[in-house]
Design an enzyme around this catalytic site. Sequence first.
Site, short mmCIF file in Angstrom:
data_model
loop_
_atom_site.label_atom_id
_atom_site.label_comp_id
_atom_site.label_asym_id
_atom_site.label_seq_id
_atom_site.Cartn_x
_atom_site.Cartn_y
_atom_site.Cartn_z
N PRO A 264 26.73 24.74 46.04
CA PRO A 264 25.91 23.61 46.20
C PRO A 264 25.88 22.34 46.14
O PRO A 264 27.07 21.69 45.40
CB PRO A 264 24.85 24.51 45.52
CG PRO A 264 25.57 24.97 44.74
CD PRO A 264 26.96 25.04 45.57
N ARG B 48 4.99 20.36 45.61
CA ARG B 48 6.37 22.09 45.10
C ARG B 48 4.86 23.61 45.24
O ARG B 48 5.46 24.05 45.90
CB ARG B 48 6.80 22.73 43.71
CG ARG B 48 8.10 20.75 44.12
CD ARG B 48 8.93 20.88 42.86
NE ARG B 48 9.33 19.51 42.22
CZ ARG B 48 8.82 18.82 41.79
NH1 ARG B 48 7.45 18.67 41.56
NH2 ARG B 48 8.87 17.62 41.50
N HIS C 38 24.58 15.18 41.43
CA HIS C 38 26.05 15.41 39.97
C HIS C 38 26.99 15.64 41.46
O HIS C 38 28.29 15.02 40.51
CB HIS C 38 25.71 16.55 39.21
CG HIS C 38 24.25 16.17 38.45
ND1 HIS C 38 24.37 15.66 37.39
CD2 HIS C 38 23.35 16.65 38.73
CE1 HIS C 38 22.94 15.33 37.07
NE2 HIS C 38 22.30 16.17 37.71
N LYS D 272 21.11 22.48 50.24
CA LYS D 272 21.14 22.66 48.53
C LYS D 272 20.23 23.72 48.28
O LYS D 272 21.47 24.31 47.32
CB LYS D 272 21.04 20.99 47.89
CG LYS D 272 21.64 21.08 46.46
CD LYS D 272 21.14 21.29 45.69
CE LYS D 272 19.93 20.64 45.17
NZ LYS D 272 18.92 20.86 44.39
N ASP E 80 24.85 18.91 44.67
CA ASP E 80 23.09 17.92 44.20
C ASP E 80 24.06 16.59 44.55
O ASP E 80 24.87 16.46 44.58
CB ASP E 80 22.32 18.64 43.04
CG ASP E 80 23.86 18.84 42.00
OD1 ASP E 80 24.88 18.58 42.07
OD2 ASP E 80 23.58 18.95 40.99
#
Length: 201
Positions: free
Chosen positions: A160, A104, A164, A143, A162
């Site tokens: 969003p 990242r 979950h 997302k 994700d």
Amino acid sequence: LDIDYTSEIGKLELDNFAKKSYECSKGIHILRQDLFETMVTFLMSSCNTMNNIRNIINLLCRTYGNKITINWENKEYVDYTFPSLEVLSNITEAEFRQLSMGFRAAYLVNMCHDLYVDKDRLQSIINKDSVNELCKFNGIGKKVANCICLFALHDTKAFPIDTHIRQIIDSEYSGCIDIGKYGNYAGIIQQYMFYYKAFYM
């Protein structure tokens, strides 16, 4: 706190799971976070856990932010501000990697460089098609872009998806959800669902 989510969402005809989530979670509100800070934070969320994200951001602030000392009730509390774009635009990928960012770090270097060179870029994210503008940065997909829109731009239509929320869609909506039925408050409903799954499922 100036928006009464309860009265607005109370006007919607919610499906069973959305209604159950709403009833358990309706006290929560979404922060209006700083756009740059939110972009950096969610850039760190790629293939990452909440605990790791928190640790990375804390390291970033302690290393490059400004120290704040507060005395309250005879105790001294120390914290750090979130570092500015100007400061972070001068940091190398190798230095960022020392903060446990991994791959990242390259995304952050590129994003900070692009934002610093183009002073109007942040404003264009606000004024144009925000999701598509955000997706132009390496490391930001739909997302993450929707998360940034919801939490920084307070675009409460952003929803969003994700891991979950995908699990909720699969288990409660047979793999397909009509986000449009939640209107301008789809993002709020998403947060109710997220909260409900985390604490009640």
